[in-house]
Design an enzyme around this catalytic site. Structure first.
Site, mmCIF file in Angstrom:
data_model
loop_
_atom_site.group_PDB
_atom_site.id
_atom_site.type_symbol
_atom_site.label_atom_id
_atom_site.label_comp_id
_atom_site.label_asym_id
_atom_site.label_seq_id
_atom_site.Cartn_x
_atom_site.Cartn_y
_atom_site.Cartn_z
ATOM 1 N N ASP A 219 3.695 -3.052 7.361
ATOM 2 C CA ASP A 219 3.584 -3.139 8.819
ATOM 3 C C ASP A 219 2.656 -4.273 9.235
ATOM 4 O OD1 ASP A 219 1.371 -1.574 7.775
ATOM 5 O OD2 ASP A 219 0.862 -1.091 9.851
ATOM 6 N N GLU B 90 -0.512 0.819 7.705
ATOM 7 C CA GLU B 90 -1.920 0.524 7.419
ATOM 8 C C GLU B 90 -2.645 0.105 8.680
ATOM 9 O OE1 GLU B 90 -5.419 -2.011 6.227
ATOM 10 O OE2 GLU B 90 -3.687 -2.489 7.479
#
Length: 413
Positions: A83, A178
């Site tokens: 991400d 994350e």
């Protein structure tokens, strides 16, 4: 170029919008992250990784580079996140600047934004290198698609380019979310099944990090008493004013913009409301456990004092720990730091060992029993339009991983 497919691989990855969504209740937080993980799984299989599987429980895609040695060496894990941060990631259009002179202002596409060495003095470190930067309208996504591309390039090298390079078993994992702080919450240490791991999620050349912040989040709710302002004297309690008073009671200089190094802070992320009710959202950070606990206690003490003055519970804090300084775990066995440091030194890279003013997935994973420090991936000015990465630094990240693997062959279990 030393690794022919490293840059094309990186450019392909950053063009996929995998911005995570902090308001989501699913894991991964977006369907795009699910799809990208499956795409990575197919790429891993194409390179020859074995036992490639996607875990519905946590959004990780895992694969194995089988050992090609009879030595009983430690199994290494390599991790990166798929991400990207909370900034526009739609339509990423990476720009390539070859042989940068280290002093020119770099125009970001057709926008008014620039990378100016006066504002970003680290640019002088990249004289003669190839830089990848944004067009000024999006982030780049080097955090952490540099790490993803580097790990995949390492896998390609070991499996297809130089299969005689001796190594033990290596496990590769790519996960979601994350950037919103929940990516490792459901990480499966038993499934990953390695002796130690590294996240490849750091910044400039040489970063080697095993000390993070300890982190907590706080939501403070303020209950006001709203009446007509014309007749408010001695009656109204303005919830927004309560929020302002609360914030002003925190130490003035313990804010991100006024701290550095090992100094912790309180950071007001969001404040909204009306005179009737308001809500403030904070994060709390410190490297030292004692100071971390003192910060949390102070937030409660301020609320208690304000409530005592009113004789009512008008200020209601909810404080929750998020992750802890992984140095508490890593320092029990510094061999994985020593081997990474030695690998860099062997490659004439100066290790930069400093506390992270943030956290990584490794913070949580280390407390799950798997020591997981962080290695450089190359990005600078991450999380926004001024992000850039050096191709040469990315190449050196792959070199460093290879050297860690080589040195690990000398350590018999």
């Amino acid at each position: 170029m030393k690794y022919e497919k490293l840059l094309p691989r990186f450019l392909e990855y950053v063009k996929v919008n995998t911005r995570s969504d902090e308001n989501s209740t699913t894991t991964p937080s977006t369907q795009a992250l699910v799809e990208f993980a499956h795409k990575m799984g197919e790429d891993m299989k194409a390179l020859g990784l074995k036992d490639v599987h996607y875990l519905e429980s946590n959004g990780y895609v895992i694969g194995t580079i089988p050992a090609n040695t009879d030595k009983k060496v430690r199994k290494i894990g390599l991790l990166a996140h798929l991400d990207t941060a909370d900034f526009n990631a739609e339509g990423v259009n990476p720009q390539i600047l070859e042989n940068y002179d280290g002093e020119s202002v770099i125009k970001l596409g057709d926008t008014e934004f620039t990378l100016d060495p006066k504002d970003f003095p680290s640019l002088k470190n990249y004289k003669g290198q190839t830089l990848v930067h944004t067009d000024g309208t999006t982030l780049l996504g080097s955090d952490d698609k540099s790490g993803v591309a580097e790990i995949m390039t390492l896998a390609e090298y070991l499996l297809n380019i130089n299969p005689d390079f001796e190594h033990g078993e290596i496990r590769v994992g790519f996960g979601p979310d994350e950037e919103i702080g929940v990516g490792a919450d459901k990480f499966d240490v038993a499934d990953f099944d390695v002796d130690f791991a590294y996240t490849v999620d750091g910044g400039p050349l040489g970063e080697l990090q095993y000390e993070t912040f300890s982190a907590a989040g706080a939501v403070i709710e303020f209950q006001g008493k709203n009446v007509h302002p014309g007749t408010a004297k001695n009656t109204m309690v303005n919830a927004l004013q309560l929020a302002i008073d609360y914030h002003n009671a925190l130490p003035e200089f313990d804010r991100p913009e006024k701290t550095e190094g090992r100094e912790g802070f309180f950071h007001l992320l969001k404040l909204d409301g009306t005179p009737e009710e308001a809500r403030a959202q904070y994060i709390i950070r410190d490297h030292e456990e004692g100071k971390f606990n003192e910060r949390k206690a102070l937030m409660q003490e301020i609320a208690d004092k304000m409530n005592a003055e009113f004789g009512q519970n008008r200020v209601k804090p909810v404080i929750k720990d998020q992750y802890y300084n992984m140095a508490q775990i890593i320092e029990k066995d510094m061999s994985i730091i020593d081997i990474a440091k030695k690998a860099m030194e062997n490659l004439d890279i100066v290790p930069i060992i400093e506390p992270i003013r943030g956290g990584t997935d490794g913070s949580k994973i280390s407390f799950m029993g798997l020591p997981t420090p962080n290695l450089f991936a190359g990005g600078e000015n991450m999380h926004g339009r001024f992000e850039f990465v050096s191709v040469q630094t990315m190449e050196k990240a792959v070199d460093t991983l290879l050297e860690i693997i080589r040195l690990n062959n000398e350590v018999v279990k």
